[in-house]
Design a protein around this motif. Structure first.
Motif, PDB file in Angstrom:
ATOM      1  N   MET A 131      91.854  26.570  79.248  1.00 59.27           N
ATOM      2  CA  MET A 131      91.355  27.908  78.918  1.00 59.27           C
ATOM      3  C   MET A 131      91.191  28.082  77.413  1.00 59.27           C
ATOM      4  O   MET A 131      90.234  28.713  76.954  1.00 59.27           O
ATOM      5  N   VAL A 132      92.111  27.507  76.655  1.00 59.67           N
ATOM      6  CA  VAL A 132      91.968  27.613  75.199  1.00 59.67           C
ATOM      7  C   VAL A 132      90.697  26.883  74.746  1.00 59.67           C
ATOM      8  O   VAL A 132      89.969  27.367  73.872  1.00 59.67           O
TER       9      VAL A 132
ATOM     10  N   CYS B 208      87.997  26.503  76.519  1.00 57.97           N
ATOM     11  CA  CYS B 208      86.882  27.389  76.890  1.00 57.97           C
ATOM     12  C   CYS B 208      86.646  28.445  75.806  1.00 57.97           C
ATOM     13  O   CYS B 208      85.523  28.657  75.343  1.00 57.97           O
ATOM     14  N   PHE B 209      87.729  29.116  75.414  1.00 58.52           N
ATOM     15  CA  PHE B 209      87.582  30.168  74.402  1.00 58.52           C
ATOM     16  C   PHE B 209      87.155  29.581  73.055  1.00 58.52           C
ATOM     17  O   PHE B 209      86.385  30.190  72.308  1.00 58.52           O
TER      18      PHE B 209
ATOM     19  N   VAL C  76      83.541  29.264  72.970  1.00 61.43           N
ATOM     20  CA  VAL C  76      82.899  30.553  72.680  1.00 61.43           C
ATOM     21  C   VAL C  76      82.903  30.799  71.173  1.00 61.43           C
ATOM     22  O   VAL C  76      81.900  31.227  70.593  1.00 61.43           O
ATOM     23  N   VAL C  77      84.037  30.505  70.546  1.00 59.75           N
ATOM     24  CA  VAL C  77      84.129  30.731  69.103  1.00 59.75           C
ATOM     25  C   VAL C  77      83.128  29.839  68.362  1.00 59.75           C
ATOM     26  O   VAL C  77      82.423  30.293  67.450  1.00 59.75           O
TER      27      VAL C  77
ATOM     28  N   VAL D 176      87.969  37.464  70.973  1.00 60.55           N
ATOM     29  CA  VAL D 176      88.269  36.203  71.655  1.00 60.55           C
ATOM     30  C   VAL D 176      89.734  35.841  71.474  1.00 60.55           C
ATOM     31  O   VAL D 176      90.416  35.453  72.433  1.00 60.55           O
TER      32      VAL D 176
ATOM     33  N   PHE E 198      92.046  37.679  73.670  1.00 62.50           N
ATOM     34  CA  PHE E 198      92.104  37.137  75.035  1.00 62.50           C
ATOM     35  C   PHE E 198      92.891  35.833  75.078  1.00 62.50           C
ATOM     36  O   PHE E 198      93.614  35.577  76.047  1.00 62.50           O
ATOM     37  N   ILE E 199      92.759  35.019  74.033  1.00 61.33           N
ATOM     38  CA  ILE E 199      93.545  33.777  74.002  1.00 61.33           C
ATOM     39  C   ILE E 199      95.041  34.117  74.022  1.00 61.33           C
ATOM     40  O   ILE E 199      95.822  33.546  74.779  1.00 61.33           O
TER      41      ILE E 199
ATOM     42  N   GLY F 209      91.511  35.757  82.125  1.00 66.58           N
ATOM     43  CA  GLY F 209      90.970  34.790  81.161  1.00 66.58           C
ATOM     44  C   GLY F 209      89.558  34.366  81.509  1.00 66.58           C
ATOM     45  O   GLY F 209      88.657  34.402  80.664  1.00 66.58           O
ATOM     46  N   PHE F 210      89.344  33.964  82.754  1.00 72.43           N
ATOM     47  CA  PHE F 210      88.021  33.450  83.084  1.00 72.43           C
ATOM     48  C   PHE F 210      86.988  34.563  83.204  1.00 72.43           C
ATOM     49  O   PHE F 210      85.817  34.355  82.913  1.00 72.43           O
TER      50      PHE F 210
ATOM     51  N   ALA G 280      86.901  37.137  81.267  1.00 72.47           N
ATOM     52  CA  ALA G 280      86.508  37.332  79.867  1.00 72.47           C
ATOM     53  C   ALA G 280      85.637  36.172  79.396  1.00 72.47           C
ATOM     54  O   ALA G 280      84.598  36.376  78.744  1.00 72.47           O
ATOM     55  N   PHE G 281      86.024  34.944  79.775  1.00 70.15           N
ATOM     56  CA  PHE G 281      85.266  33.782  79.321  1.00 70.15           C
ATOM     57  C   PHE G 281      83.851  33.800  79.876  1.00 70.15           C
ATOM     58  O   PHE G 281      82.886  33.578  79.145  1.00 70.15           O
TER      59      PHE G 281
ATOM     60  N   MET H 116      81.724  36.495  78.076  1.00 70.91           N
ATOM     61  CA  MET H 116      81.496  36.204  76.644  1.00 70.91           C
ATOM     62  C   MET H 116      80.610  34.971  76.492  1.00 70.91           C
ATOM     63  O   MET H 116      79.682  34.952  75.684  1.00 70.91           O
ATOM     64  N   ALA H 117      80.869  33.953  77.325  1.00 73.98           N
ATOM     65  CA  ALA H 117      80.035  32.749  77.274  1.00 73.98           C
ATOM     66  C   ALA H 117      78.604  33.083  77.676  1.00 73.98           C
ATOM     67  O   ALA H 117      77.644  32.500  77.159  1.00 73.98           O
TER      68      ALA H 117
END
Lengths: 507, 470
Positions: free
Chosen positions: A12-13, A15-16, A19-20, B364, B367-368, B398-399, B401-402, B405-406
């Motif tokens: 998950m990190v 994934c984020f 995005v960043v 972001v 959310f992390i 988490g997903f 949001a992902f 945002m993605a």
């Protein structure tokens, strides 16, 4: 389980983090390009903070101007005093879609306020020179534009009033009138109220009631139709220009003709017999005769002549587009034929198969014949003047294509005079003094809904003797099967020519 | 026979089993941390609100006093509820949720004051529902007990929108008069509870091969039947309702939990293959998905109508690009309001436009942090069920949001799903407050258990704290 939860956390990190990374890409690396894109509504919005230049017709009629906005966020708004009539030409300048069409797009760099060069020493040293727009004058003649519009939308016709009229000056390439129906009201799209604008844009992007054409795409330049018998002008020119030995070829009178490589027979309109040389066949618009003539001319010569007139080969990767100063012009196509084809070449020679033509292209073809075989580059801009009245830019006529030799063009010219005098267009009733040269066209098509219909054409020019003044193409698609190009498109051509004759008394 | 020196110390019985526990006074370092974070977050929200108003209208908002009061009041309400009902719960998750909610409110108020009023109402209702959830769900194991009731409720909620007329092409809403509701937001939590309890109960059967096929042992397929049925029905219903994003989210939840439970890579591979196949088929044959995928590849095509997401995605990218690193400044952008569905689907773009890369990355990071805290809760949870449930709830937040945002930044095809806590939407906000209430309930139980173990001085075999309780 605990270890797998840690793995999940890592995924998950990541994934984020992606995005960043993408955010950095958009908001840092590509930010300048995105922020200054002409499609970015923020860039578009800047245009509404400043005065924008006028678009006028040749006689000074204002087609588009900026006025102080009465509502909304911005200082100025765009107004189109003539409403829908010139929408296909001017386009519209809008806030939301940010992509002005038409002349508004083409000459945006002149129309939007831009810094002027310093006028005197004081401005050069101390002040910033003022930022003001230029005004664009078009070659459009409102008298002809109005006449074409009236004729297109009010003359009695069996079904729909969709269609296009293009009028050119054959000797300069100046576009004198260009009308498309359906059209839209650009004022609704230029409104400061974004919701109204969005609704209008949505409505105008849908095909109209008969499900044929969307108002936002002007038919004159952005829709193609099978040219039908108007394409016989190309076939005739091919004979005079490239295969002079066939000039006196005579087709024995017949109702229909068949080909070795097809089981279909090609019959004349109305199943009447016709024949003779081109001098007899073009005025009568003899289908089987021209079909056979086309096969005699051959694939390579027919294709070459079509390309000389500005057609592209159907499906070819590189398509030729007439160099008109208006965005969105689509290419016209001639069928892509195998070298030895007979039936397909026959159909293509009378404007069927994969032949398709814009009204603009057909008008250019008529203009080319009228102008001794030379097609002049079509253009809309007459001149651009700055706020002080100084000439910034003006259009110089330039040849675009040499379609035929002068002699070949003159021969076809004579044939077309015959069409108006005693051929398929004789019933339209052109006064003999006008010396009109025309060609009719009636192409059978399958309508999006309902029975078989025809796309009706007329192209022509006047006068057909001496210096030509006007070249015209009229297309009225999806008419009832019973009518012909002469019956439907003919009166429109006559109305425009009459308006011109009334405007300029004969010498 | 016991050696003489052995003494047996009993774990003292806890006193937490009354319905309304008495307030226990005394130092609660976690709650103090939470109070500080909530207070700081509230000030930040109010500051953003004032700056936005200053930017847009060049004046201090008239309702700054009441606004500050409401924000602080709601925060304190949440905080007091935690102090009373779950003193040992994780101190970070709630302040993060409140901060995201506040940022979302500021952006919504900036572009759509009517929605903002409604959102404020929903936030207040969300706080009430949060407290109610804590009062009703006193122990996470209560949920495990009602496994099939929960599944039935999830099913009813999933099917309910089919009885109502679709909005924007998707049947996602239940509406009574003017009130619209998206029941799927709640069914995602219920399905998570069901999956967690079922997987926890059938952990061995799902992971150890017991059935015989020839001379080989394979996994007994029977325990898989109920979940396959539940999952298949969910996908079918969502397909009927036309909500691709939730289908993807629940798929992720299902496969993720199954893998976490069993540790068998086969499930992961099978899941990914199924997903790839499903994605290919739906991209090919479902009009909406096809459209979305096309827009993803080419968002720059000229829009032909208002509802084309291409235009929406493109407008969002222009906004993000115009924002740049520092943003246009709150209240100073002119055009983000033109983005269709700004306050629901595209709110992340609005954040990035006015607050820039700094603001969007801050969201972001929030959310992390939330996901990290959620997984930490899972690690300290005391039963397989609560551990799986905490993991599942974290996956959902988490997903979800992902995915959105993605989608906004064009990393994945754009799907219309809400950004948890930030986006406008009553159902989403309420459901997410319930979700973190459950997550924090598990956190409290885990921490409580660890505290008791520490107090008793005896670490039972296998009960040693995996992560030091803080």
């Amino acid at each position: 389980m605990g270890r797998r939860i840690r793995w999940l956390g890592l995924v998950m990190v990541i994934c984020f983090a992606l995005v960043v990374v993408q955010l950095v890409n958009i908001q840092f690396r590509r930010a300048p390009a995105l922020a200054s894109s002409p499609y970015n509504p923020r860039v578009a919005a800047l245009r509404f903070e400043n005065l924008r230049g006028n678009i006028t017709a040749i006689d000074g009629t204002v087609l588009a101007k900026s006025v102080r906005a009465t509502s909304g966020t911005y200082h100025y708004m765009r107004v189109y005093p003539q409403g829908p009539l010139y929408a296909g030409l001017t386009g519209f300048d809008d806030i939301y879609y940010g992509a002005p069409a038409g002349i508004e797009y083409e000459y945006n760099q002149f129309l939007e306020s831009h810094p002027q060069s310093p006028q005197n020493l004081s401005q050069m040293i101390f002040d910033k020179p003022p930022s003001v727009p230029d005004d664009v004058t078009l070659t459009i003649d409102p008298v002809l534009q109005n006449a074409a519009w009236q004729a297109l939308t009010t003359l009695p016709r069996s079904q729909n009033k969709d269609g296009a009229v293009v009028v050119l000056n054959p000797t300069t390439g100046a576009v004198l009138a260009m009308v498309s129906n359906p059209t839209y009201d650009p004022n609704q799209l230029a409104t400061p109220d974004v919701t109204l604008e969005q609704n209008a844009h949505y409505a105008d992007s849908l095909p109209n009631a008969l499900e044929h054409f969307a108002p936002l795409a002007p038919i004159a330049t952005e829709s193609r139709f099978p040219p039908g018998s108007t394409f016989k002008v190309v076939t005739s020119t091919a004979v005079y220009n490239l295969k002079p030995s066939l000039t006196n070829y005579s087709f024995p009178s017949a109702v229909s003709i068949s080909f070795p490589d097809s089981n279909k027979t090609l019959s004349n309109d109305g199943f009447s017999a016709c024949g003779g040389t081109m001098i007899a066949m073009l005025p009568a618009s003899c289908d089987p005769g021209y079909a056979e003539l086309g096969t005699k001319v051959g694939v390579s010569a027919m294709t070459k002549q079509a390309q000389l007139f500005g057609y592209s080969i159907y499906g070819a990767p590189k398509q030729y587009v007439p160099n008109l100063d208006l965005p969105g012009v689509v290419p016209s196509t001639f069928s892509n034929l195998p070298p030895n084809s007979q039936a397909l070449l026959a159909y293509s020679s009378i404007g069927q198969d994969n032949d398709s033509t814009t009204a603009l292209e057909n008008a250019l073809m008529a203009a080319g014949i009228a102008n001794g075989g030379v097609i002049m580059t079509p253009h809309l801009m007459e001149q651009i003047r700055d706020s002080q009245g100084n000439l910034v830019s003006s259009y110089q006529p330039t040849p675009m294509l040499r379609a035929a030799t002068q002699a070949a063009a003159a021969s076809v010219n004579d044939l077309m005079l015959g069409v108006a005098a005693h051929g398929t267009a004789a019933g339209v009733g052109f006064p003999a003094a006008w010396n009109v040269a025309v060609k009719t066209g009636t192409a059978q098509v399958q309508a999006p809904s309902g029975p078989e219909e025809t796309d009706d054409w007329m192209i022509g020019f006047m006068p057909g003797k001496g210096t030509p003044k006007l070249a015209i193409a009229v297309v009225v698609p999806y008419q009832s099967f019973s009518v012909t190009g002469a019956e439907v498109a003919g009166p429109i051509v006559k109305a425009v020519f009459a308006a011109y004759a009334a405007e300029t008394p004969s010498p | 026979m016991l050696p003489a020196a052995t003494t047996i110390r009993l774990v003292p019985p806890t006193v937490r089993h009354s319905f309304f526990p008495g307030y226990v006074a005394g130092p609660k370092p976690k709650r103090r941390t939470e109070l500080g974070l909530l207070f700081f977050g509230s000030l930040l929200i109010v500051a953003l609100y004032v700056i936005a108003e200053l930017g847009a209208k060049s004046k201090i908002p008239a309702d700054i006093g009441p606004f500050l009061g409401v924000v602080l009041g709601l925060s304190m309400l949440l905080h007091m509820a935690n102090r009373w009902l779950m003193p040992q719960a994780n101190p970070v998750i709630l302040p993060l949720a409140a901060l995201l909610n506040g940022i979302g409110y500021v952006v919504i108020a900036r572009w759509n004051p009517v929605y903002a009023q409604q959102q404020a109402g929903w936030a207040a209702l969300g706080v009430a529902l949060y407290i109610a959830t804590l009062l009703v769900v006193r122990f996470s194991r209560d949920l495990e007990r009602y496994r099939y009731v929960v599944l039935l409720a999830a099913g009813v909620l999933l099917v309910a929108p089919l009885a109502f007329s679709p909005i924007n092409g998707a049947r996602l809403w239940v509406h009574f008069g003017r009130l619209e509701f998206q029941p799927i937001e709640f069914s995602k939590i219920l399905l998570c509870v069901f999956f967690a309890s079922y997987f926890a109960a059938n952990k061995e059967m799902l992971s150890i091969p017991t059935a015989r096929l020839g001379d080989r042992l394979i996994l007994d397929p029977r325990p898989l039947v109920p979940i396959i049925v539940a999952w298949g029905a969910t996908m079918a219903v969502i397909g009927l309702e036309g909500d691709i994003s939730f289908a993807a989210l629940l798929f992720t939840l299902f496969i993720g939990l199954l893998w976490i439970t069993t540790g068998r890579f086969g499930y992961l591979v099978l899941g990914l293959m199924l997903f790839a196949g499903g994605a290919f088929i739906s991209a090919r044959y479902f009009g909406q998905v096809h459209l979305r995928v096309n827009e993803w590849f080419n968002p720059w095509q000229t829009p032909t109508n208002l509802n084309s997401g291409g235009s929406q995605l493109r407008q969002g990218l222009y906004g993000l690009g115009s924002g740049g690193i520092g943003g246009t400044g709150l209240g100073l952008d002119t055009a983000a309001g033109l983005i269709p569905f700004l306050t629901t689907d595209m709110i992340f773009a609005a954040v990035g436009t006015e607050m820039g890369l700094v603001g969007s990355v801050a969201v972001v990071v929030a959310f992390i942090l939330m996901v990290g805290a959620g997984l930490r809760v899972a690690q300290t949870a005391r039963s397989d069920f609560s551990r799986l449930m905490a993991t599942g709830l974290t996956i959902i937040i988490g997903f979800q949001a992902f995915f959105i945002m993605a989608g906004v930044v064009r990393l994945l095809p754009f799907t219309g799903i809400t950004l948890p806590f930030v986006a406008y939407g009553g159902s989403s906000l309420l459901a997410n407050y319930v979700l973190i209430a459950l997550l924090l309930r598990i956190s409290d139980e885990g921490a409580q258990a660890q505290a008791e173990i520490a107090a008793s001085g005896v670490a039972q075999p296998g009960e040693g704290p995996l992560v030091p309780a803080r």
